[in-house]
Design a protein around this motif. Sequence first.
Motif, short mmCIF file in Angstrom:
data_model
loop_
_atom_site.label_atom_id
_atom_site.label_comp_id
_atom_site.label_asym_id
_atom_site.label_seq_id
_atom_site.Cartn_x
_atom_site.Cartn_y
_atom_site.Cartn_z
N CYS A 18 0.83 -1.21 0.00
CA CYS A 18 0.00 0.00 0.00
C CYS A 18 0.86 1.26 0.00
O CYS A 18 0.57 2.21 -0.73
N ILE A 19 1.92 1.27 0.80
CA ILE A 19 2.79 2.44 0.85
C ILE A 19 3.51 2.63 -0.48
O ILE A 19 3.67 3.76 -0.95
N VAL A 70 3.74 11.62 0.74
CA VAL A 70 2.79 10.90 1.60
C VAL A 70 3.37 9.55 2.02
O VAL A 70 3.25 9.15 3.18
N GLY A 71 4.04 8.87 1.11
CA GLY A 71 4.69 7.61 1.46
C GLY A 71 5.77 7.80 2.51
O GLY A 71 5.90 7.00 3.44
N VAL A 72 6.54 8.87 2.38
CA VAL A 72 7.60 9.16 3.36
C VAL A 72 6.97 9.50 4.71
O VAL A 72 7.44 9.05 5.75
N PHE A 73 5.91 10.28 4.70
CA PHE A 73 5.24 10.64 5.94
C PHE A 73 4.74 9.40 6.68
O PHE A 73 4.84 9.31 7.91
N LEU A 74 4.22 8.44 5.94
CA LEU A 74 3.68 7.24 6.58
C LEU A 74 4.73 6.39 7.27
O LEU A 74 4.44 5.71 8.25
N ILE A 75 5.98 6.43 6.77
CA ILE A 75 7.01 5.61 7.43
C ILE A 75 7.89 6.40 8.39
O ILE A 75 8.45 5.83 9.31
N SER A 76 8.03 7.73 8.17
CA SER A 76 8.95 8.48 9.02
C SER A 76 8.28 9.48 9.94
O SER A 76 8.88 9.93 10.90
N TYR A 123 17.48 10.51 8.25
CA TYR A 123 17.52 11.31 9.47
C TYR A 123 16.47 10.92 10.49
O TYR A 123 16.48 11.41 11.61
N SER A 124 15.57 10.05 10.14
CA SER A 124 14.52 9.61 11.05
C SER A 124 14.95 8.37 11.82
O SER A 124 15.37 7.37 11.24
N ASP A 125 14.83 8.44 13.14
CA ASP A 125 15.16 7.27 13.97
C ASP A 125 14.20 6.11 13.69
O ASP A 125 14.58 4.95 13.78
N ARG A 126 12.98 6.44 13.34
CA ARG A 126 12.00 5.39 13.05
C ARG A 126 12.43 4.57 11.83
O ARG A 126 12.28 3.35 11.80
N ILE A 127 12.95 5.24 10.81
CA ILE A 127 13.43 4.52 9.63
C ILE A 127 14.72 3.78 9.95
O ILE A 127 14.90 2.63 9.55
N GLN A 128 15.62 4.41 10.68
CA GLN A 128 16.89 3.78 11.03
C GLN A 128 16.70 2.47 11.78
O GLN A 128 17.47 1.53 11.61
#
Length: 93
Positions: free
Chosen positions: A7-8, A18-24, A76-81
């Motif tokens: 979906c992303i 929008v895809g980046v916002f959903l993961i980061s 730069y996002s810890d959530r992605i890292q």
Amino acid sequence: MDCSALCIIIITLFFPPVGVFLISGCGADLLINICLTILGYFPGHIHAFYLEYVYYHRKNLGAQGTVFSKPATGVYSDRIQTGGHRGTAYGTM
């Protein structure tokens, strides 16, 4: 590949920020992607798909118990890292 990843990816095809916002979430990666998308639609896609690759790759590694030794370049996002896992950033436990 799970349903959320698919979906992303489909959302990212039409509007990369929008895809980046959903993961980061809202942060530096989102701002960078918005700027790249404004500069050209193709650079925004490359950046978004790179972030999604790093996120889902690290999510799978974290599920297997792998500890990350160093941060991914240009993220730069810890959530992605951490692939969404808490307490496993940059090789710490």
